[in-house]
Design a protein around this motif. Structure first.
Motif, PDB file in Angstrom:
ATOM      1  N   ASP A 128      -7.804  13.110  -7.495  1.00 61.91           N
ATOM      2  CA  ASP A 128      -7.914  12.966  -6.047  1.00 61.91           C
ATOM      3  C   ASP A 128      -6.823  12.007  -5.565  1.00 61.91           C
ATOM      4  O   ASP A 128      -7.070  10.832  -5.327  1.00 61.91           O
ATOM      5  CB  ASP A 128      -9.298  12.421  -5.672  1.00 61.91           C
ATOM      6  CG  ASP A 128     -10.419  13.360  -6.074  1.00 61.91           C
ATOM      7  OD1 ASP A 128     -10.169  14.571  -6.076  1.00 61.91           O
ATOM      8  OD2 ASP A 128     -11.517  12.888  -6.373  1.00 61.91           O
ATOM      9  N   ASN A 129      -5.620  12.529  -5.422  1.00 59.44           N
ATOM     10  CA  ASN A 129      -4.494  11.643  -5.090  1.00 59.44           C
ATOM     11  C   ASN A 129      -3.764  12.075  -3.815  1.00 59.44           C
ATOM     12  O   ASN A 129      -2.587  11.808  -3.659  1.00 59.44           O
ATOM     13  CB  ASN A 129      -3.498  11.608  -6.255  1.00 59.44           C
ATOM     14  CG  ASN A 129      -2.969  12.989  -6.613  1.00 59.44           C
ATOM     15  OD1 ASN A 129      -3.411  13.996  -6.071  1.00 59.44           O
ATOM     16  ND2 ASN A 129      -2.032  13.025  -7.548  1.00 59.44           N
ATOM     17  N   HIS A 132      -8.706   1.480   0.941  1.00 52.37           N
ATOM     18  CA  HIS A 132      -7.592   0.581   0.655  1.00 52.37           C
ATOM     19  C   HIS A 132      -6.477   0.710   1.689  1.00 52.37           C
ATOM     20  O   HIS A 132      -5.692  -0.227   1.883  1.00 52.37           O
ATOM     21  CB  HIS A 132      -7.049   0.898  -0.750  1.00 52.37           C
ATOM     22  CG  HIS A 132      -5.855   0.105  -1.136  1.00 52.37           C
ATOM     23  ND1 HIS A 132      -5.893  -1.257  -1.356  1.00 52.37           N
ATOM     24  CD2 HIS A 132      -4.549   0.487  -1.340  1.00 52.37           C
ATOM     25  CE1 HIS A 132      -4.678  -1.687  -1.680  1.00 52.37           C
ATOM     26  NE2 HIS A 132      -3.851  -0.652  -1.674  1.00 52.37           N
ATOM     27  N   LEU A 133      -6.435   1.843   2.383  1.00 60.30           N
ATOM     28  CA  LEU A 133      -5.342   2.112   3.317  1.00 60.30           C
ATOM     29  C   LEU A 133      -5.669   1.731   4.763  1.00 60.30           C
ATOM     30  O   LEU A 133      -4.767   1.687   5.600  1.00 60.30           O
ATOM     31  CB  LEU A 133      -4.983   3.606   3.278  1.00 60.30           C
ATOM     32  CG  LEU A 133      -4.532   4.147   1.922  1.00 60.30           C
ATOM     33  CD1 LEU A 133      -4.388   5.666   1.979  1.00 60.30           C
ATOM     34  CD2 LEU A 133      -3.224   3.502   1.486  1.00 60.30           C
ATOM     35  N   ARG A 150       0.809  -1.218   0.000  1.00 62.75           N
ATOM     36  CA  ARG A 150       0.000   0.000   0.000  1.00 62.75           C
ATOM     37  C   ARG A 150       0.846   1.275   0.000  1.00 62.75           C
ATOM     38  O   ARG A 150       0.306   2.365   0.068  1.00 62.75           O
ATOM     39  CB  ARG A 150      -0.926  -0.023   1.217  1.00 62.75           C
ATOM     40  CG  ARG A 150      -2.014  -1.079   1.089  1.00 62.75           C
ATOM     41  CD  ARG A 150      -2.678  -1.396   2.423  1.00 62.75           C
ATOM     42  NE  ARG A 150      -3.766  -2.345   2.237  1.00 62.75           N
ATOM     43  CZ  ARG A 150      -3.610  -3.644   2.066  1.00 62.75           C
ATOM     44  NH1 ARG A 150      -2.380  -4.170   2.079  1.00 62.75           N
ATOM     45  NH2 ARG A 150      -4.654  -4.441   1.883  1.00 62.75           N
ATOM     46  N   ASP A 153     -13.432  10.418  -3.223  1.00 62.97           N
ATOM     47  CA  ASP A 153     -12.257   9.553  -3.368  1.00 62.97           C
ATOM     48  C   ASP A 153     -12.389   8.380  -2.408  1.00 62.97           C
ATOM     49  O   ASP A 153     -12.706   8.574  -1.227  1.00 62.97           O
ATOM     50  CB  ASP A 153     -10.982  10.347  -3.063  1.00 62.97           C
ATOM     51  CG  ASP A 153      -9.732   9.497  -3.222  1.00 62.97           C
ATOM     52  OD1 ASP A 153      -9.783   8.510  -3.964  1.00 62.97           O
ATOM     53  OD2 ASP A 153      -8.720   9.827  -2.576  1.00 62.97           O
ATOM     54  N   SER A 154     -12.149   7.177  -2.882  1.00 67.49           N
ATOM     55  CA  SER A 154     -12.292   5.971  -2.060  1.00 67.49           C
ATOM     56  C   SER A 154     -10.938   5.351  -1.704  1.00 67.49           C
ATOM     57  O   SER A 154     -10.893   4.213  -1.237  1.00 67.49           O
ATOM     58  CB  SER A 154     -13.156   4.936  -2.793  1.00 67.49           C
ATOM     59  OG  SER A 154     -12.566   4.580  -4.048  1.00 67.49           O
ATOM     60  N   ASP A 155      -9.845   6.077  -1.896  1.00 67.61           N
ATOM     61  CA  ASP A 155      -8.521   5.510  -1.623  1.00 67.61           C
ATOM     62  C   ASP A 155      -8.338   5.121  -0.163  1.00 67.61           C
ATOM     63  O   ASP A 155      -7.582   4.209   0.156  1.00 67.61           O
ATOM     64  CB  ASP A 155      -7.426   6.512  -2.015  1.00 67.61           C
ATOM     65  CG  ASP A 155      -7.233   6.590  -3.511  1.00 67.61           C
ATOM     66  OD1 ASP A 155      -7.865   5.787  -4.234  1.00 67.61           O
ATOM     67  OD2 ASP A 155      -6.468   7.458  -3.976  1.00 67.61           O
ATOM     68  N   ALA A 171      -4.874  11.268  -0.640  1.00 75.00           N
ATOM     69  CA  ALA A 171      -5.198  10.403   0.500  1.00 75.00           C
ATOM     70  C   ALA A 171      -3.955   9.699   1.037  1.00 75.00           C
ATOM     71  O   ALA A 171      -3.732   9.640   2.245  1.00 75.00           O
ATOM     72  CB  ALA A 171      -6.268   9.387   0.104  1.00 75.00           C
ATOM     73  N   LEU A 172      -3.125   9.151   0.150  1.00 73.22           N
ATOM     74  CA  LEU A 172      -1.921   8.444   0.587  1.00 73.22           C
ATOM     75  C   LEU A 172      -0.938   9.403   1.250  1.00 73.22           C
ATOM     76  O   LEU A 172      -0.331   9.067   2.277  1.00 73.22           O
ATOM     77  CB  LEU A 172      -1.262   7.733  -0.594  1.00 73.22           C
ATOM     78  CG  LEU A 172       0.035   6.974  -0.271  1.00 73.22           C
ATOM     79  CD1 LEU A 172      -0.201   5.893   0.775  1.00 73.22           C
ATOM     80  CD2 LEU A 172       0.643   6.372  -1.543  1.00 73.22           C
ATOM     81  N   ASP A 182     -10.748  12.288   6.759  1.00 70.30           N
ATOM     82  CA  ASP A 182     -10.859  12.352   5.300  1.00 70.30           C
ATOM     83  C   ASP A 182     -12.107  13.146   4.939  1.00 70.30           C
ATOM     84  O   ASP A 182     -13.236  12.720   5.218  1.00 70.30           O
ATOM     85  CB  ASP A 182     -10.937  10.940   4.717  1.00 70.30           C
ATOM     86  CG  ASP A 182     -10.751  10.933   3.210  1.00 70.30           C
ATOM     87  OD1 ASP A 182     -10.732  12.029   2.610  1.00 70.30           O
ATOM     88  OD2 ASP A 182     -10.635   9.841   2.625  1.00 70.30           O
TER      89      ASP A 182
END
Length: 322
Positions: A161-162, A196-197, A118, A191-193, A164-165, A186
């Motif tokens: 939308d990048n 995953h995290l 991830r 954005d649904s990232d 989140a990470l 958040d």
């Protein structure tokens, strides 16, 4: 002479008078006994007995005052935690973050392999340059704030939308310190990232809390998979985000999330700054703003324009994203 010395002197006078009475038993008429004090006195003058009684009362008041001042006062300091038992058997203890923060729920911690998949930073990772870069950002943010805890908004200057990470890793950097915790909020409902995290399943989030007064704060905070890092998802009401983020209940929520614990750092993930109204609204809830710059997508002129729009008061720096 203080009250204790006066009290002792009068007691000695009383004992001397008793000795004189024993030597001359008929020298004092019946009925001339002094008033009752800490001990029964006899054949002393009424004036001296009154002084003795008053000194005794003063001594009792002084003792009660000392005992009262020795008792702990609940909530005298916001960083103190009172034990809910007898204060005499269990005296109060000062809030110890290194102990209390270990109790933060993390039922499904990520393994090293899962962190690597991830692209989540962690202590001892092989790519030390990335880890050190985030640590440097943490140090600079702390130095700039000059406060115990604060909130940082992270937004991307790109159109995608990048962020989140980037926000998650920044929060994880604060959580690496055993004496602090981090909460990632958040606020990007498109954005649904984050799903995953985070190692646990999430349901209600920020927009649900603001729209529904029956939802409690504890209902929207979830364990992340990282020790001392919790997350709040964006929620399910994306279409009303502008109005909800502007609401008084949103303001109260952000204030409570930041101030509830003195060692908590709040990281706010916002939609792209240039492409959304929501990001500009969310800036009001942050003490500092960090902008993510996607590699090859943003010109220097666009960076300068965005910084000028924010103003120099809250802008703290850039994080270049791969």
């Amino acid at each position: 002479m203080d009250n204790n010395k006066l009290y002792n002197a009068l007691l000695k006078t009383q004992e001397r008078q008793k000795a004189e009475q024993a030597a001359h038993p008929h020298s004092v008429a019946e009925g001339d006994h002094a008033e009752q004090g800490p001990e029964q006195t006899a054949n002393g003058s009424r004036l001296e007995s009154a002084f003795l009684k008053e000194a005794w009362k003063e001594q009792q008041r002084h003792s009660r005052q000392v005992e009262s001042e020795a008792q702990p006062v609940a909530d005298a300091h916001p960083n103190w935690t009172m034990v809910e038992e007898s204060a005499k058997e269990h005296p109060p203890s000062i809030y110890d973050s290194s102990i209390s923060l270990d109790l933060i729920n993390n039922p499904r911690p990520w393994s090293v392999e899962e962190l690597q998949q991830r692209k989540i930073i962690y202590p001892g990772m092989s790519n030390k340059a990335i880890l050190d870069a985030f640590r440097e950002v943490r140090i600079k943010l702390r130095d700039r704030a000059g406060a115990v805890n604060f909130s940082v908004l992270v937004s991307s200057l790109g159109n995608a939308d990048n962020s989140a990470l980037t926000a998650y890793n920044l929060a994880a950097t604060f959580a690496m310190d055993a004496h602090s915790s981090a909460l990632l909020v958040d606020c990007n409902p498109w954005d649904s990232d984050l799903d995953h995290l985070v190692s646990s399943s999430m349901a209600q989030g920020v927009t649900d809390y603001v729209a529904d007064k029956s939802v409690k704060v504890k209902d929207i905070i979830y364990p992340s998979g990282i020790d001392r890092l919790s997350v709040v998802p964006p929620g399910t009401l994306a279409s009303s985000a502008v109005e909800l983020f502007s609401a008084v209940r949103m303001r109260d929520l952000m204030g409570e999330l930041k101030s509830r614990y003195p060692d908590r750092f709040l990281i706010i993930n916002a939609p792209p700054l240039k492409a959304s109204t929501e990001a500009h609204i969310l800036v009001r809830y942050a003490n500092q703003v960090v902008l993510g710059v996607p590699f090859g997508e943003v010109t220097p002129e666009e960076i300068v324009s965005s910084v000028e729009t924010l103003g120099s008061e809250k802008f703290s720096g850039l994080i270049f994203q791969q």
